[in-house]
Write a protein that holds these residues in place. Sequence first.
Motif, PDB file in Angstrom:
ATOM      1  N   MET B  86       2.118   8.815  -0.743  1.00  0.00           N
ATOM      2  CA  MET B  86       1.096   9.511   0.038  1.00  0.00           C
ATOM      3  C   MET B  86       1.533   9.725   1.491  1.00  0.00           C
ATOM      4  SD  MET B  86      -1.301  10.449  -1.940  1.00  0.00           S
ATOM      5  CE  MET B  86      -2.771  10.787  -0.963  1.00  0.00           C
ATOM      6  N   SER B 112      -6.032   3.710  -1.572  1.00  0.00           N
ATOM      7  CA  SER B 112      -6.375   4.545  -0.421  1.00  0.00           C
ATOM      8  C   SER B 112      -5.171   4.632   0.518  1.00  0.00           C
ATOM      9  CB  SER B 112      -7.568   3.976   0.337  1.00  0.00           C
ATOM     10  OG  SER B 112      -8.495   3.377  -0.522  1.00  0.00           O
ATOM     11  N   SER B 113      -4.013   4.936  -0.061  1.00  0.00           N
ATOM     12  CA  SER B 113      -2.769   5.010   0.712  1.00  0.00           C
ATOM     13  C   SER B 113      -2.765   6.263   1.596  1.00  0.00           C
ATOM     14  CB  SER B 113      -1.580   5.075  -0.245  1.00  0.00           C
ATOM     15  OG  SER B 113      -1.479   3.898  -1.000  1.00  0.00           O
ATOM     16  N   MET B 117      -2.263  -2.188   9.080  1.00  0.00           N
ATOM     17  CA  MET B 117      -3.117  -3.204   9.705  1.00  0.00           C
ATOM     18  C   MET B 117      -2.774  -3.256  11.184  1.00  0.00           C
ATOM     19  SD  MET B 117      -4.298  -6.423   7.708  1.00  0.00           S
ATOM     20  CE  MET B 117      -3.232  -7.267   6.597  1.00  0.00           C
ATOM     21  N   LYS B 121      -6.692  -6.108  11.240  1.00  0.00           N
ATOM     22  CA  LYS B 121      -7.768  -5.218  10.827  1.00  0.00           C
ATOM     23  C   LYS B 121      -7.163  -4.111   9.960  1.00  0.00           C
ATOM     24  CE  LYS B 121     -11.628  -2.534  12.882  1.00  0.00           C
ATOM     25  NZ  LYS B 121     -12.301  -2.304  11.627  1.00  0.00           N
ATOM     26  N   PRO B 122      -7.688  -3.962   8.720  1.00  0.00           N
ATOM     27  CA  PRO B 122      -7.079  -2.990   7.815  1.00  0.00           C
ATOM     28  C   PRO B 122      -7.558  -1.554   8.049  1.00  0.00           C
ATOM     29  CG  PRO B 122      -8.858  -4.163   6.700  1.00  0.00           C
ATOM     30  CD  PRO B 122      -8.763  -4.740   8.081  1.00  0.00           C
ATOM     31  N   TYR B 123      -6.670  -0.593   7.823  1.00  0.00           N
ATOM     32  CA  TYR B 123      -7.012   0.830   7.866  1.00  0.00           C
ATOM     33  C   TYR B 123      -6.372   1.524   6.668  1.00  0.00           C
ATOM     34  CZ  TYR B 123      -8.360  -0.052  12.696  1.00  0.00           C
ATOM     35  OH  TYR B 123      -8.956  -0.560  13.819  1.00  0.00           O
ATOM     36  N   ALA B 124      -7.102   2.480   6.088  1.00  0.00           N
ATOM     37  CA  ALA B 124      -6.563   3.182   4.918  1.00  0.00           C
ATOM     38  C   ALA B 124      -6.666   4.685   5.095  1.00  0.00           C
ATOM     39  CB  ALA B 124      -7.313   2.733   3.670  1.00  0.00           C
ATOM     40  N   ARG B 125      -5.978   5.428   4.204  1.00  0.00           N
ATOM     41  CA  ARG B 125      -5.889   6.891   4.293  1.00  0.00           C
ATOM     42  C   ARG B 125      -5.570   7.301   5.724  1.00  0.00           C
ATOM     43  NH1 ARG B 125     -11.433   7.954   1.960  1.00  0.00           N
ATOM     44  NH2 ARG B 125     -11.302   6.835  -0.014  1.00  0.00           N
ATOM     45  N   LYS B 130      -5.247  10.257  12.648  1.00  0.00           N
ATOM     46  CA  LYS B 130      -6.102   9.073  12.585  1.00  0.00           C
ATOM     47  C   LYS B 130      -5.404   7.890  13.275  1.00  0.00           C
ATOM     48  CE  LYS B 130      -8.718   6.394   9.150  1.00  0.00           C
ATOM     49  NZ  LYS B 130      -9.154   6.322   7.743  1.00  0.00           N
TER      50      LYS B 130
END
Lengths: 516, 140
Positions: B86, B112-113, B117, B121-125, B130
Amino acid sequence: MSASIYVPIDSAALALGADEVASEISLEAKRRGIEIKIVRNGSRGMFWLEPLVEVETSKGRIAYGPVEAKDVKGLFDAGFESGGKHDLCLGLTEEIPYLKKQERLTFARVGIIDPFSLEDYLAREGYQGLRRAISLSSEGIVQEVTESGLRGRGGAAFPTGIKWNTVMKAQADQKYVVCNADEGDSGTFADRMLMEGDPYSLIEGMTIAALAVGATEGYIYVRSEYPHAIAALNKAISIAKDAGYLGQDILESGKAFELEVRKAAGAYVCGEETAMLESIEGKRGIVRAKPPLPALSGLFGKPTVINNVISLATVPVILARGAEFYKRYGMGRSRGTLPFQLAGNIKQGGLIEKAFGVTLREMLYDFGGGSASGRPIKAVQVGGPLGSYLPESQWDVAMDYEEYSAIWAVLGHGGIVVHDETADLARLARYAMDFCAIESCGKCTPCRIGSVRGVEVMDRIIEGKERTRQIGLLRELCDTMLNGSMCAMGGMTPYPVLSALNHFPGDFGVAGERHA
Amino acid sequence: MKEPADKIADLAAKHRDRPGALLPLLHAIQDEMGYIPPESASIIASALNLSSAEVQGVITFYHYFRTEPSSIPRVEICCAESCQSMGSDKLLAHARTVCDVHPVYCLGLCASSPAMMVDEKPYARVTPEKFDSIMKKAAS
Ligand SMILES: Cc1cc2nc3c(=O)[nH]c(=O)nc-3n(C[C@H](O)[C@H](O)[C@H](O)COP(=O)(O)O)c2cc1C
Ligand code: SF4
Ligand code: FES
């Protein structure tokens, strides 16, 4: 009566803004003077819809998603707190086909309950497995697990009951139960979802294992990349202990079991069970020679049950409903269900628990809805970074341990990673070799040196230098790694590499000559 | 203020009697100080009855332990297969023009690739755009 509104605290929902959504909902409700109760649940595992907000109504739970903080005002305008119509409304959660078509046994509660509410857990069959186990002898528990046909979900698919039997029969002053929650396989997240969404099921499964083999101490070895799972387990363990489900006298049975979480430190090879034991003991994560089996001489030299999160969390339902019930699912020697994880370039990625026997094509299209990019799907890696790449011609094979083995593929921990037609399988093969070189524990030469040589050879193939000769070298290297490695790190890296080469020779700059 | 060596010695004293104390102790040191300072090995070695070389061997074996202070915030981008499929390559290249980045191999957010982090704190897509807005928020 105040409406219950569910906003997940699963890491993947948090990564998409669930905390912001939850605080916006609570602010907006206050502003409007509407009384609500926010429940933080696990995830239902439909990640393209996360953050998935649900509201409790008389008809059942109604879902809205994916919700962003900026949508919250509009949701209140639509009266979503009592199930009002809105563009993001998905109807009754249970009726969403993705969920409805699943067979959720291990994940029966995940996404539904508040992960820390013992009341919720007990209301949905929680601790019935343990109660039954307490009424049985050790042999009785082991027999039930053996008869269920449960095989290890961590990758190797070894029968769980047989392993437990060895530990049960061993004589020792101390035995351990260790849960492997290293979940190093890329493309997998079932362990994480379960630990975050239903931690008591893992705790209950480990307690049953302890009763079965006579262990009094347990460890859960969790990867450092999972800070939320670690926090969830610690919290759940402390609540369970206060309520008498862990500790010196479990449910007044006179049996003791103490449980502790150990944080790993970012080494893939520490998912290999003996390297994990070394790591818990405070050493470098180097693979131990077998024998001795960890079942006889494991943690601190004592008999030890080692199981994956999903194997252990499946034990409660087996005990509660009986081996006969569990065994009815599945095919051949693959009994029960596997929580598959659909990821990568896919429109509808998520957790899909299905009985063995489903096909990859059903996963990709019936559940997944095709690629995320809209381009044709080219290759699918099943079973983690040490699993084979499957071309379309293999997508109708039943997902069953033996059927997969027959096409030189593995189910492993159930990870499915999708690549569209832009993927270059030669680069992915190079990556597999490189990953092995980075993560090798260094104990044996085929893996340690072979993988470094493998990267060099792949570089030359990609550059187009003496391709035929280099591909011959690559095959020889893979042969050495397959036959001479001490564990599956070196021993299975050839799976992604050779499957890529054999099924997608064009990406390696050669015409299709087939090899087995 | 306590000297780093005293802090390490205190933590060592607190953890030394646990079975397999070394990993929890190293985590405690890194949690408290942000990294494992060079003087740790000899202090830990004497508290746990190990050789300095053994302790050093463990510290260097694990990717998670840092022997130098980390960049702030700590940005980890997933470079494993699902995220590659992705576009994590592009994200990584973009991020490297902005700050120090640590590649990691799977954060369990693969459906949700691509994922990353920032200070746990995690973040996806995560798209490059972004990424920029996340970093802007992290800085403020
Ligand atoms: C390199 C390597 C990595 C592994 N990683 C994991 C892992 O992350 N989680 C896991 O449960 N098993 C992993 N395994 C398999 C374990 O060695 C072991 O088979 C498993 O934990 C046993 O539990 P089960 O029978 O319940 O599957 C790995 C094996 C190898 C060779
Ligand atoms: S195959 Fe690799 S990881 Fe496994 S024991 Fe050998 S060197 Fe270590
Ligand atoms: S592969 Fe990137 S989060 Fe799992």
